[in-house]
Design a protein around this motif. Structure first.
Motif, mmCIF file in Angstrom:
data_model
loop_
_atom_site.group_PDB
_atom_site.id
_atom_site.type_symbol
_atom_site.label_atom_id
_atom_site.label_comp_id
_atom_site.label_asym_id
_atom_site.label_seq_id
_atom_site.Cartn_x
_atom_site.Cartn_y
_atom_site.Cartn_z
ATOM 1 N N VAL A 206 12.998 -0.448 -6.608
ATOM 2 C CA VAL A 206 11.672 -0.903 -7.028
ATOM 3 C C VAL A 206 11.778 -1.244 -8.505
ATOM 4 O O VAL A 206 12.150 -0.398 -9.320
ATOM 5 C CB VAL A 206 10.594 0.174 -6.795
ATOM 6 C CG1 VAL A 206 9.222 -0.375 -7.197
ATOM 7 C CG2 VAL A 206 10.582 0.623 -5.344
ATOM 8 N N SER A 207 11.468 -2.491 -8.845
ATOM 9 C CA SER A 207 11.716 -2.978 -10.201
ATOM 10 C C SER A 207 10.436 -3.549 -10.808
ATOM 11 O O SER A 207 9.603 -4.122 -10.100
ATOM 12 C CB SER A 207 12.811 -4.046 -10.144
ATOM 13 O OG SER A 207 13.258 -4.381 -11.425
ATOM 14 N N GLN A 219 3.763 4.626 -13.926
ATOM 15 C CA GLN A 219 3.701 5.690 -12.926
ATOM 16 C C GLN A 219 3.482 5.182 -11.497
ATOM 17 O O GLN A 219 4.121 5.692 -10.567
ATOM 18 C CB GLN A 219 2.614 6.707 -13.287
ATOM 19 C CG GLN A 219 2.722 8.016 -12.488
ATOM 20 C CD GLN A 219 4.070 8.691 -12.665
ATOM 21 O OE1 GLN A 219 4.565 8.849 -13.769
ATOM 22 N NE2 GLN A 219 4.685 9.073 -11.538
ATOM 23 N N PRO A 220 2.602 4.199 -11.251
ATOM 24 C CA PRO A 220 2.446 3.711 -9.870
ATOM 25 C C PRO A 220 3.753 3.181 -9.283
ATOM 26 O O PRO A 220 4.030 3.372 -8.091
ATOM 27 C CB PRO A 220 1.411 2.589 -10.011
ATOM 28 C CG PRO A 220 0.637 2.935 -11.233
ATOM 29 C CD PRO A 220 1.628 3.553 -12.160
ATOM 30 N N ALA A 225 8.596 4.311 -5.769
ATOM 31 C CA ALA A 225 10.035 4.560 -5.694
ATOM 32 C C ALA A 225 10.323 5.956 -5.150
ATOM 33 O O ALA A 225 11.210 6.143 -4.318
ATOM 34 C CB ALA A 225 10.673 4.384 -7.072
ATOM 35 N N GLY A 226 9.536 6.936 -5.608
ATOM 36 C CA GLY A 226 9.713 8.300 -5.114
ATOM 37 C C GLY A 226 9.434 8.415 -3.633
ATOM 38 O O GLY A 226 10.159 9.101 -2.892
ATOM 39 N N ALA A 227 8.385 7.743 -3.169
ATOM 40 C CA ALA A 227 8.030 7.794 -1.750
ATOM 41 C C ALA A 227 9.103 7.142 -0.881
ATOM 42 O O ALA A 227 9.378 7.588 0.239
ATOM 43 C CB ALA A 227 6.678 7.108 -1.524
ATOM 44 N N ILE A 309 -2.151 -2.776 -5.702
ATOM 45 C CA ILE A 309 -1.284 -2.850 -4.523
ATOM 46 C C ILE A 309 -0.304 -1.682 -4.451
ATOM 47 O O ILE A 309 -0.090 -1.107 -3.375
ATOM 48 C CB ILE A 309 -0.523 -4.188 -4.521
ATOM 49 C CG1 ILE A 309 -1.511 -5.336 -4.309
ATOM 50 C CG2 ILE A 309 0.557 -4.216 -3.440
ATOM 51 C CD1 ILE A 309 -0.969 -6.687 -4.622
ATOM 52 N N LEU A 310 0.274 -1.287 -5.581
ATOM 53 C CA LEU A 310 1.285 -0.226 -5.560
ATOM 54 C C LEU A 310 0.762 1.091 -4.980
ATOM 55 O O LEU A 310 1.428 1.700 -4.134
ATOM 56 C CB LEU A 310 1.858 -0.015 -6.970
ATOM 57 C CG LEU A 310 2.805 -1.113 -7.463
ATOM 58 C CD1 LEU A 310 3.226 -0.851 -8.905
ATOM 59 C CD2 LEU A 310 4.040 -1.214 -6.576
ATOM 60 N N PRO A 311 -0.424 1.591 -5.396
ATOM 61 C CA PRO A 311 -0.919 2.832 -4.786
ATOM 62 C C PRO A 311 -1.135 2.707 -3.272
ATOM 63 O O PRO A 311 -0.899 3.672 -2.527
ATOM 64 C CB PRO A 311 -2.246 3.074 -5.525
ATOM 65 C CG PRO A 311 -2.103 2.353 -6.820
ATOM 66 C CD PRO A 311 -1.289 1.131 -6.500
ATOM 67 N N LYS A 312 -1.564 1.523 -2.825
ATOM 68 C CA LYS A 312 -1.774 1.320 -1.389
ATOM 69 C C LYS A 312 -0.448 1.342 -0.632
ATOM 70 O O LYS A 312 -0.356 1.918 0.463
ATOM 71 C CB LYS A 312 -2.497 -0.006 -1.145
ATOM 72 C CG LYS A 312 -3.937 -0.014 -1.648
ATOM 73 C CD LYS A 312 -4.592 -1.366 -1.415
ATOM 74 C CE LYS A 312 -6.036 -1.369 -1.933
ATOM 75 N NZ LYS A 312 -6.677 -2.695 -1.760
ATOM 76 N N LEU A 313 0.579 0.742 -1.209
ATOM 77 C CA LEU A 313 1.904 0.775 -0.585
ATOM 78 C C LEU A 313 2.453 2.197 -0.533
ATOM 79 O O LEU A 313 3.019 2.625 0.475
ATOM 80 C CB LEU A 313 2.872 -0.127 -1.353
ATOM 81 C CG LEU A 313 2.725 -1.634 -1.176
ATOM 82 C CD1 LEU A 313 3.746 -2.366 -2.054
ATOM 83 C CD2 LEU A 313 2.929 -2.035 0.280
ATOM 84 N N THR A 314 2.268 2.918 -1.638
ATOM 85 C CA THR A 314 2.754 4.316 -1.692
ATOM 86 C C THR A 314 2.058 5.145 -0.616
ATOM 87 O O THR A 314 2.718 5.933 0.094
ATOM 88 C CB THR A 314 2.483 4.908 -3.082
ATOM 89 O OG1 THR A 314 3.144 4.120 -4.068
ATOM 90 C CG2 THR A 314 3.003 6.345 -3.154
#
Length: 321
Positions: A206-207, A219-220, A225-227, A309-314
């Motif tokens: 994830v870049s 952080q998002p 990336a952590g998930a 979008i990032l929080p929704k993907l996570t």
């Protein structure tokens, strides 16, 4: 006679890219009616070396001398040449990397061997020996015929899928002659990036680019990336601005990567960055600009605000788990 595969060791284990090279070499051995032998240098776990058998190797030559623990392309090339003579190998396989390219080039000169780097497919052997390679940073391919008796192939990451079995390779101690002139410079210490995942070995990356708007907004991206169990990277402007450490810089002048999945967040897609990621199997681009150049190279594109979008993907990834 055997196909000889040089593998790279990291913290006692064989690198994933090297296991792909083993699988590739094992298929070439089948095509030529020979066996696949692995050459491992330095300290390595016996179980990790035996595991190369699961990717098609029948034997491992292990030179465990302490002098070979640190990457030394001069010494490694000389040891590789000695192994080629012992095994009467006509085909040598390495994984493409900074070390792999350096060792292959020096070994080629020592052995008077033809060399092709960036190999993407198994060779065509029909009286001639022809391989396909990536050129112009992945924008084109060329077919190259190797006419020398000894042939060296440097295999592109993710060019060959490594399937694993339950077989184990036998380990044989190898004691090459180490030349003093190869150790004129001594490695005093090695400092490695503290990241748990190496960009060159990661299956998912994830870049982030300047669209992340600052280091305080990362952080998002880190959460996603952590998930996913992914490594994190960035574009050159981001590392130049010191938003992220320089070892995360991906691109033509940074690290070239070829993960199974590359997720670009707020990266416009300059040609220098594309040159570093075009070996990825799947590219997902998230950008609020529908005209961003990166969309032309993407397998999947999401037009929208990365911070929405990032929080929704996570969350979607965590729900799947």
């Amino acid at each position: 006679m055997s196909v000889l595969i040089f593998v790279e060791i990291d913290n006692g284990s064989v690198k994933k890219t090297s296991l792909e090279a083993v699988a590739y070499g094992a298929e070439v051995a089948k095509m030529t009616g020979t066996t696949a032998t692995v050459l491992a240098l330095g300290k390595a776990d016996a179980a990790a070396l035996e595991q190369t058998g699961a990717f098609g190797a029948s034997k491992v030559l292990h030179a465990s001398d302490d002098k070979l623990t640190h990457e030394n392309s001069l010494a490694y090339a000389d040891v590789l040449a000695q192994a080629v003579t012992q095994e009467d190998s006509k085909i040598i396989i390495l994984a493409k990397s900074g070390l792999g390219d350096a060792v292959a080039a020096r070994a080629s000169a020592k052995l008077k061997a033809g060399i092709v780097s960036g190999v993407t497919e198994l060779p065509v052997i029909n009286g001639n020996f022809t391989v396909k390679r990536s050129i112009f940073t992945g924008k084109a391919f060329s077919n190259v015929e190797i006419k020398s008796d000894i042939k060296i192939l440097v295999v592109q990451k993710n060019a060959f899928e490594a399937t694993e079995s339950s077989e184990k390779a036998t380990i044989e101690a190898f004691s090459p002659v180490l030349r003093d002139q190869d150790f004129q410079a001594n490695i005093v210490s090695v400092e490695k990036a503290s990241s748990e995942l190496s960009l060159t070995e990661a299956n998912i990356i994830v870049s982030g680019g300047r669209g992340m708007k600052g280091p305080e907004n990362w952080q998002p991206l880190l959460d996603l990336a952590g998930a996913l169990g992914a490594a994190t990277g960035c574009s050159k402007p981001v590392s130049d601005l010191d938003w992220r450490p320089h070892h995360e810089h991906i691109g033509q002048t940074g690290i070239k990567v070829a993960p199974n999945l590359y997720i670009a967040c707020g990266i416009s897609g300059a040609i220098q960055h594309l040159a570093g990621v075009n070996g990825s199997k799947y590219i997902v681009v998230i950008n609020k600009d529908p005209e961003a150049p990166f969309f032309k190279a993407a397998d999947y594109g999401i037009v929208g605000d990365v911070f929405e979008i990032l929080p929704k993907l996570t969350k979607a990834v965590e729900d799947l788990k």
